[in-house]
Each structure stands twice: as structure tokens, then as C-alpha cells.
Design an enzyme around this catalytic site. Structure first.
Site, PDB file in Angstrom:
ATOM      1  N   ASP A 176      26.154  48.048  16.606  1.00  0.00           N
ATOM      2  CA  ASP A 176      26.280  47.571  14.486  1.00  0.00           C
ATOM      3  C   ASP A 176      26.230  48.431  13.518  1.00  0.00           C
ATOM      4  O   ASP A 176      24.600  48.820  13.504  1.00  0.00           O
ATOM      5  CB  ASP A 176      24.968  46.547  14.494  1.00  0.00           C
ATOM      6  CG  ASP A 176      24.838  45.616  15.776  1.00  0.00           C
ATOM      7  OD1 ASP A 176      25.628  45.956  16.825  1.00  0.00           O
ATOM      8  OD2 ASP A 176      24.348  44.916  15.992  1.00  0.00           O
ATOM      9  N   GLN A 235      23.297  51.232  14.899  1.00  0.00           N
ATOM     10  CA  GLN A 235      22.539  51.523  16.260  1.00  0.00           C
ATOM     11  C   GLN A 235      23.560  52.752  16.940  1.00  0.00           C
ATOM     12  O   GLN A 235      23.855  52.485  17.033  1.00  0.00           O
ATOM     13  CB  GLN A 235      22.504  49.491  16.810  1.00  0.00           C
ATOM     14  CG  GLN A 235      22.253  48.486  16.169  1.00  0.00           C
ATOM     15  CD  GLN A 235      20.383  48.497  16.216  1.00  0.00           C
ATOM     16  OE1 GLN A 235      20.234  48.303  16.947  1.00  0.00           O
ATOM     17  NE2 GLN A 235      19.834  49.178  15.567  1.00  0.00           N
ATOM     18  N   ASP A 268      18.234  39.880  14.450  1.00  0.00           N
ATOM     19  CA  ASP A 268      19.247  40.963  13.388  1.00  0.00           C
ATOM     20  C   ASP A 268      18.997  39.958  11.747  1.00  0.00           C
ATOM     21  O   ASP A 268      19.578  39.347  11.390  1.00  0.00           O
ATOM     22  CB  ASP A 268      20.494  40.409  13.954  1.00  0.00           C
ATOM     23  CG  ASP A 268      20.367  40.670  14.825  1.00  0.00           C
ATOM     24  OD1 ASP A 268      19.897  41.933  15.622  1.00  0.00           O
ATOM     25  OD2 ASP A 268      21.590  40.122  16.039  1.00  0.00           O
TER      26      ASP A 268
END
Length: 520
Positions: free
Chosen positions: A8, A24, A134
Site C-alpha cells: 500500500d 508498506q 488505515d
């Protein structure tokens, strides 16, 4: 360094003229695990310099992983990061990090606030501790309080949980989510932002105005698709309601109908645009990833705005990508009859940028659209590039071998419905590689274009194993990962083709070889 895996995009932003992308990252393997926030900067979103990891597990509130999140620029040009930490009890909690030194324009060091975690699942708030992650970029409401969304689920209902704060440290959970939808599963990587009703310019996330609509994007853990709705936000009630006709599930609008997930936008205050980043994952196996030593890439950044129909978004590769173009090749206006396969020479077909427009005449001979054809991906699978139609398939064959044993086909078909024409765009990977064991799914989308009065345009960016395509001036986008065995480097070819019984005319064609971006 060992093998590496990235996923991500996190917290993209611009600060003092420098673009920052965090993502990430597993420094120890091409598989999920050991997740840190890797960090790179750029002055043009094309060429990048890597820095030391910005955030990595080090405290009780993130010792089992530093997962996705977002940046927010606070008053006085102060960037901060909200991110999900996995704590000692394996609970997902939300944490705050701030730059150690604001005069360092590269923001190389970040400090975790001692008050962390700022938001945590408890028995009282009823949040599922393994489905709470998130956080979005925060925005300021008319009451001066900050708001942020965190993705979650209750049974199979997806939730965007809302928190409010006066000081960005003490957060209070709202009684109701800003929005939820049944049977959508876990909402990962939510994104919530305004878009201008009558301009391609981006809008600051905190703008509250009657001249904007709102977009809520959700990454569905169940399907690994990013879908979005367009609608209205009511700041007094902190409620988001999708517009009539904006489908609130996986069969709704998607940023990208191929491999594209966990995306994140940011407002570029210098270029006055909203820019989208997305993760393109692999099509091969985990064993292949471990062998090659890496997995996962970021898509080309895209500018994003509301279409003039106000029902969907339009995306286009950022203009800076054009700095990589060289050796332009143009085609004269050409008629493509049934069975035409025309090679494009003069470009490096393994790394190219191609723009083509097609013009169609006498559409009354178009195939009749069966009312049961509601799923464009299934329709593209059934009617691949080798299945003759009347208008279509026509488009591009990219990363093709000399004798076409390998090819990735991006093409259109036009159908006649009872009072209109329907345009289908497909990305057919079924013959993309002679290798076995790859994901060779065919992707598809309906494109909101009137082929009677508009040309059908296609732009495709080709980069060795990545094919990103933009149909109808960016109304439908598809990203594919392909691994040809024959069509690699100088053995890759590029063709324009028509496999429909009716002729189509190329009205515009430009292609460029693309230089390599610099990644240090």
C-alpha cells in the site's frame, strides 16, 4: 538487503516543494510481514530518492507492525502521520507520528507521540480489534474540529468509523459511522475527499463548499478491488450519502478494473490537483516472487477529477510522466479492415507510451447487446481478442512476440442496445505468456462514451511487466501484470489490430519510447 515486498502507498504529500511517498514494506522478504513505513522523496513524482524507513515497530502500541495510514498538513505547514499499529495484544490501534525536525525538507526522522495509541478498540466502543485500520487524511469541519475516518466492519457490513478532535491528539468516536454498506466486508484504506463540480483542479481536503461533491473510496478486503461512490457530505450531521445511481458495492465504479489496490490520494497544493497512487500486485506465485527477490510496485501517479457528467471520476497519468518520452512515432490516418495487424516500428515496445484514437462509421451494423451482459469482465472473458465481432475487437497488442504466440490485447467492442450504443473495454491477458501458473485473468469495463459522436481513445503505458491502460480519455482504467517469456526487452513488439468484420479508422496515433526513471 535480501528479498523485498512492497504494498500500500501511504501518506503521500507535498511539503516545501518536495513530494513524499511512504509505503508498506517488508525489508526481509517478498511476502507479507515485518511491515514498516518505507520512505522516498521526489521533486517531480517521476525520479525518486529512498531514505531510511520513516516508521518501524519499536513501541508497545506498534510492536507487531506499522500498517497503513495517511498524512495531514496541520496549520503552520506542519505535516503529521496517523497510522495503524498492531500492539502487543495484536489489536489494531491508531497512532500519531510527527517530524523530528521541520527544517529538514526531507523529513527523514519521525517521532511517535507518547499519548499513543490515540484510538483503540475497547469493550465499550464495540470495535472489532482485528478490523480497525488505515486512518484517512483528516479534514477540518465548520466547527473547527478535525475529523478522520478509520476502516472497519461489523459482521459483513463495511464501516467508515468517524472520530473528531480539537487538538489532533484527543479523539472522540462518533456515535454513528459516516457511512456503511451491507455485505461489503472489511473496508480497508478508506479515502474521503471533495472534488470540484466544474473544474479539473483538485480541492483541499478541508474545503466545505456547495461547488463540490464528495468521493468515498473503499478497498474491499474480500475482493481486493477499490471501489468508490460519488455523493454528498453533510458536515452538520457528519453523514455521507452516495448519489442516486452510485452503486455502493463491488459492482459499482472502480478506479481501475485490473490489478490496483489500497490506493490513496493527496491534494497537491503546488500544482492544484488531486493525485492518486495505487499498488499493483503480482500475477505470479509467492514462490516466483521469492525467487526473483521482490514483489509489488506502485502504479504511475494519476491526476483525478470529476467527469462533466458528475457521476464518475476521470483519471490520467500525471503530466510529468511525459518528460520520459523520446523518439516519437506517428501514424497517418489509416483504415483497419477485418484481420488487420499493423506493427508499430521505431519505438522500444517493452517500455512505451501509446496514444490512439479510433473513428467508427455506420454503427447500425453493431452487434446487439444481450440484456444479460451486465458483468463487463465476464463479457470480456467470453469475447476475448480472438473472438470476431462486428465493431471490435480493435485496439492494441502489446508485449507481443514476433509470431503473436504471446500478446496482451487491450481493445474495444461496440454493441447496440435498444436506444444507445454500449462501449466495452477489455484487457485480455489470456495469451500474455507461455509460462504456466500465472494469473491471466481478462479485465473489462463499460466506458461511458457515445461512439456515434465521439472518437474512442486509448492510452497505454507499457513497462516490461506492467500495462496501464486508459480508455475514453481516462473514464475507464485497467492495470495488468504480465510476464512474457518471448516478448521481453528487444524481442517485444507493438501492433494495432482490428478483428471485427466492420472497418475502423485510426484517426490519431502517437507512440514514444520511454526513458527509465531514476530511482536511487
Amino acid at each position: 538487503m535480501g528479498v523485498v515486498g512492497l504494498t500500500d502507498p501511504n501518506g503521500p504529500m507535498i511539503y516545501k516543494g518536495i513530494y513524499h511517498l511512504f509505503y508498506q514494506y517488508n525489508p526481509f522478504g517478498a511476502v507479507w510481514g515485518n511491515i514498516v513505513w518505507a520512505h522516498a522523496t521526489s521533486v517531480d513524482l517521476v525520479n525518486w530518492v529512498h531514505h531510511d524507513h520513516a516508521i518501524y515497530p519499536s513501541k508497545p502500541f506498534d510492536i507487531n507492525g506499522c500498517w497503513s495510514g495517511s498524512t495531514t498538513i496541520l496549520p503552520g505547514e506542519k505535516p503529521v502521520i496517523l497510522y495503524t499499529g498492531v500492539d502487543r495484544e495484536k489489536r489494531q490501534v491508531q497512532n500519531l507520528a510527527v517530524p523530528k525536525n521541520l527544517s529538514d525538507i526531507f523529513l527523514r526522522e519521525w517521532i511517535k507521540k507518547p499519548q499513543n495509541p490515540l484510538m483503540a478498540p475497547t469493550a465499550i466502543n464495540g470495535i472489532n480489534a482485528s478490523s480497525f485500520r488505515d486512518p484517512t487524511t483528516a479534514w477540518k469541519g465548520p466547527d473547527g474540529r478535525w475529523r478522520v475516518l478509520v476502516g472497519s466492519k461489523r459482521r459483513s457490513r463495511g464501516l467508515a468509523i468517524l472520530y473528531r478532535s480539537k487538538d489532533f491528539v484527543h479523539w472522540i468516536k462518533s456515535k454513528h459511522p459516516i457511512h456503511s454498506a451491507r455485505k461489503t466486508g472489511m473496508w480497508e484504506c478508506p479515502d474521503f475527499f471533495p472534488v470540484s463540480l466544474n473544474s479539473k483542479n483538485g480541492v483541499n481536503t478541508s474545503v466545505i463548499s456547495s461547488r463540490v461533491k464528495y468521493v468515498l473510496k473503499l478497498s474491499l478486503d474480500d475482493t481486493k478491488h477499490d471501489y468508490y461512490t460519488v455523493g454528498k457530505y453533510f458536515p452538520d450531521k457528519d453523514k455521507y450519502i452516495p448519489d442516486m445511481g452510485s452503486v455502493d458495492n463491488d459492482s459499482g465504479l472502480r478506479y481501475d478494473y485490473g490489478k490496483f489496490y489500497a490506493s490513496k490520494t493527496f491534494f497537491d497544493s503546488v500544482k492544484n490537483r488531486r493525485t492518486l497512487w495505487g499498488w499493483i500486485n503480482e500475477s505470479d506465485s509467492v514462490i516466483d516472487d521469492i525467487k526473483k527477490g521482490w514483489a509489488g510496485i506502485q502504479a504511475v501517479p494519476r491526476s483525478l477529477w470529476l467527469d462533466k457528467n458528475r457521476k464518475q471520476l476521470v483519471q490520467w497519468p500525471i503530466m510529468e510522466i511525459e518528460k520520459l518520452r523520446k523518439n516519437q512515432v506517428n501514424f497517418p490516418s489509416t483504415e483497419l479492415k477485418l484481420g488487420s495487424v499493423v506493427e508499430v516500428s521505431g519505438v522500444t515496445a517493452s517500455q512505451a507510451d501509446v496514444e490512439v484514437s479510433f473513428e467508427l462509421k455506420k454503427l447500425e451494423k453493431a452487434e446487439i447487446m444481450d440484456p444479460s451482459w451486465v458483468n463487463p469482465q465476464l463479457l470480456c472473458s467470453k469475447k476475448g481478442a480472438s473472438v470476431k465481432g462486428s465493431f471490435g475487437p480493435f485496439g492494441l497488442l502489446v508485449l507481443a512476440s514476433k509470431n503473436l504466440e504471446e500478446q496482451t490485447a487491450i481493445f474495444f467492442r461496440v454493441f447496440k442496445a435498444h436506444n444507445r450504443y454500449v462501449v466495452l473495454m477489455c484487457s485480455d491477458q489470456s495469451r500474455s505468456s507461455l509460462s504456466q501458473g500465472l494469473d491471466k485473468t481478462t479485465y473489462g469495463a463499460f466506458v461511458d462514451v457515445d461512439p456515434l459522436h465521439e472518437k474512442l481513445s486509448l492510452r497505454t503505458l507499457i513497462d516490461h511487466s506492467v500495462v496501464e491502460s486508459f480508455g475514453g480519455e481516462g473514464k475507464a482504467c485497467m492495470s495488468a501484470r504480465v510476464y512474457p517469456k518471448l516478448a521481453v526487452d528487444n524481442e517485444a513488439h507493438l501492433y494495432v489490430f482490428n478483428n471485427g468484420t466492420e472497418s475502423t479508422r485510426i484517426s490519431k496515433f502517437h507512440a514514444w519510447t520511454m526513458k527509465k526513471a531514476e530511482i536511487n
